[in-house]
Scaffold this active site. Structure first.
Site, short mmCIF file in Angstrom:
data_model
loop_
_atom_site.label_atom_id
_atom_site.label_comp_id
_atom_site.label_asym_id
_atom_site.label_seq_id
_atom_site.Cartn_x
_atom_site.Cartn_y
_atom_site.Cartn_z
N GLY A 237 -22.10 36.16 -26.88
CA GLY A 237 -22.53 35.75 -28.21
C GLY A 237 -21.58 34.77 -28.87
O GLY A 237 -20.42 35.05 -29.03
N THR A 238 -22.10 33.62 -29.23
CA THR A 238 -21.21 32.52 -29.60
C THR A 238 -21.96 31.37 -30.23
O THR A 238 -23.17 31.25 -30.05
CB THR A 238 -20.60 31.97 -28.28
OG1 THR A 238 -19.58 32.83 -27.88
CG2 THR A 238 -20.02 30.59 -28.41
N THR A 239 -21.20 30.52 -30.96
CA THR A 239 -21.68 29.15 -31.17
C THR A 239 -20.53 28.22 -30.84
O THR A 239 -19.43 28.38 -31.36
CB THR A 239 -22.08 28.91 -32.64
OG1 THR A 239 -22.95 29.94 -33.05
CG2 THR A 239 -22.74 27.57 -32.79
N SER B 24 -25.47 31.53 -28.41
CA SER B 24 -26.63 32.10 -29.09
C SER B 24 -26.92 31.39 -30.41
O SER B 24 -28.05 31.38 -30.88
CB SER B 24 -26.40 33.59 -29.34
OG SER B 24 -25.16 33.78 -29.97
N LYS C 88 -11.99 30.57 -28.66
CA LYS C 88 -13.01 30.07 -27.75
C LYS C 88 -12.76 28.63 -27.33
O LYS C 88 -13.55 28.07 -26.56
CB LYS C 88 -14.39 30.19 -28.40
CG LYS C 88 -14.76 31.63 -28.67
CD LYS C 88 -16.17 31.79 -29.14
CE LYS C 88 -16.39 33.22 -29.57
NZ LYS C 88 -17.73 33.46 -30.08
#
Lengths: 238, 226
Positions: B10-12, B140, B43
């Site tokens: 889960g990330t942007t 996501s 990240k």
């Protein structure tokens, strides 16, 4: 996704030939390599200390296997590893890490520091990327400057250095408390740095509260306090 | 019973090339199922002083393989007495993970840097896909980030406009995507290497700045503990 060497399905045939109306009882046997033995660990890093704590209850399903099983191990003179999850994997992991850290000591003429042990753990966990150690680990100790260091990992070795961490069955109960009290999250009052005694008291309170609400956490609390002088141990009944 | 090990997902993350170089912006949330395991994940992976990689998908997969990539880039430098190009570095990573195709790795990463051919941005993922383009967003929350990026992007932006665009895109993605959040980090890749512009701005602080500008008292830069 089921992790392991694939799902093996064995079908034991029922006596379908002899009976017309039978409930076919197929005995489906699959490879179930994992179980969760419960228990929780936490660690708090301070400016010149590190507090690591874990309970000593070992469970399976709704049964207690023992009330006296340790989840903590000293990997180096200033480093402790706490492993929650499946204890058989944790035991193997400890053996492997011990072997690698002793080899390092022989080859380099000095014991491994906390940061190095953290990286060693991450790489060891990733080595089993496709059949993971079902362990949730915290590496805690003093770094090379003598400042408290806590590293928290997922099952395949994704690690991060933090000021406080918890892992295990009561993680969701303890982590918010630590976020609030150690990192001062969501508080409007002034932040203060925890002293060693405060951190020990917080660890004890976190566990006594978690034991009330999590069935897998309880019995005895094993506390290791890492300072420049060395590693001190305390036991508290939960 | 069937126990499934949940990993951090889960990330942007996003990156774009403009006149002044490359902007990389990411969030910092890690989730394990519905438990938020961390709000301070890094990240952006600093492969070396002039190459950056981003992390989306499985956290361990990204950090491990990008660390191996860093080692291979260093070996390239020692063997060839010159820096590795972004195209070559991204191809090394791509070929590494292609060997594990269909085995369950989860990695959607962008490799960005400035080499002899100028600013470069490549997208590499666990399927063995490798693409070069001037704008990417992974994770996501990427759909939300693309919307903001597409509406605000111009090649001839100033540096400040570019930093703002990256940060704003991350903010809007964290606002709508449950699996993105924490802090927004923005790095700028210049000819000499990368520079952190915003090491970590709390997205809840950005909320007032972007959604209710009249009410904002001024955004405080929150530098997260490293």
């Amino acid at each position: 996704r089921h992790y392991g060497r694939g799902k093996h399905t064995l079908r034991v045939a029922s006596r379908a030939n002899t009976h017309t109306h039978t409930t076919h009882k197929h005995k489906r046997m699959s490879f179930q390599p994992y179980q969760d033995n419960g228990g929780t660990g936490l660690a708090i890093a301070g400016p010149n200390y590190c507090v690591v704590a874990a309970d000593t209850r070992l469970s399976t399903g709704y049964s207690i296997l023992t009330r006296k099983s340790s989840k903590l191990i000293t990997l180096g003179p200033k480093t402790v590893l706490a492993s929650a999850g499946m204890q058989s994997d944790a035991i193997m992991l400890r053996k492997v890490l011990r072997m690698k850290s002793v080899t390092y000591e022989h080859e380099h003429g000095k014991p491994m520091g906390t940061t190095a042990l953290g990286q060693l753990l991450a790489n060891t966990l990733y080595g089993r990327r496709f059949f993971p150690y079902y362990t949730f680990n915290i590496v805690a100790g003093l770094d090379d400057e003598g400042v408290g260091a806590v590293y928290t990992y997922d099952a395949i070795g994704s690690g991060e250095r933090v000021s406080h961490a918890s892992q295990g069955s009561a993680q969701a109960l303890i982590q918010p408390l630590l976020d609030n009290q150690v990192a001062h999250s969501n508080q409007t009052t002034e932040k203060r740095i925890l002293s060693l005694d405060d951190a020990i008291a917080l660890a004890k309170d976190a566990f006594t509260s978690a034991s009330e609400r999590d069935i897998y956490t309880g019995d005895t609390l094993q506390l290791l306090i890492i300072t420049e002088e060395g590693i001190r141990e305390e036991h508290i009944q939960l | 019973w069937n126990l499934q090990i949940k990993f951090l997902h889960g990330t942007t993350t996003l990156g774009f090339i403009y006149e002044g170089g490359v902007i990389i912006a990411v969030d910092s949330r890690a989730s394990m199922g519905q438990y938020m395991s961390s709000a301070s994940v890094k990240k952006i992976i600093e492969i070396n002083p002039y190459l950056l990689g981003t992390m989306a998908g499985g956290a361990a997969d990204c950090t491990f393989w990008e660390r191996v990539l860093g080692m291979e880039c260093r070996l390239y430098e020692l063997r060839n007495k010159e820096r590795i190009s972004v195209a070559a570095a991204s191809k090394l990573l791509c070929n590494m993970v292609y060997g594990y195709k269909n085995m369950g790795l989860s990695m959607g990463t962008m490799i960005a840097g400035w080499d002899k051919t100028g600013p470069n941005l490549f997208y590499v993922d666990n399927d063995g896909m490798r693409m070069r383009h001037q704008m990417f967003s992974c994770g996501s929350g990427s759909t939300y980030a693309y919307g903001v990026l597409d509406s605000g992007y111009r090649f001839d932006m100033t540096n400040e406009e570019a930093y703002e665009l990256g940060r704003r895109a991350i903010f809007h993605a964290t606002h709508r995507d449950a699996f993105s959040g924490g802090v927004a980090r923005v790095y700028h890749i210049q000819p000499g290497g990368w520079v952190p512009i915003h090491p970590g701005t709390d997205v809840t602080e950005l909320y007032y700045q972007y959604m209710y500008p009249s009410r904002a008292e001024g955004v405080e830069e929150v530098v997260m503990a490293e």
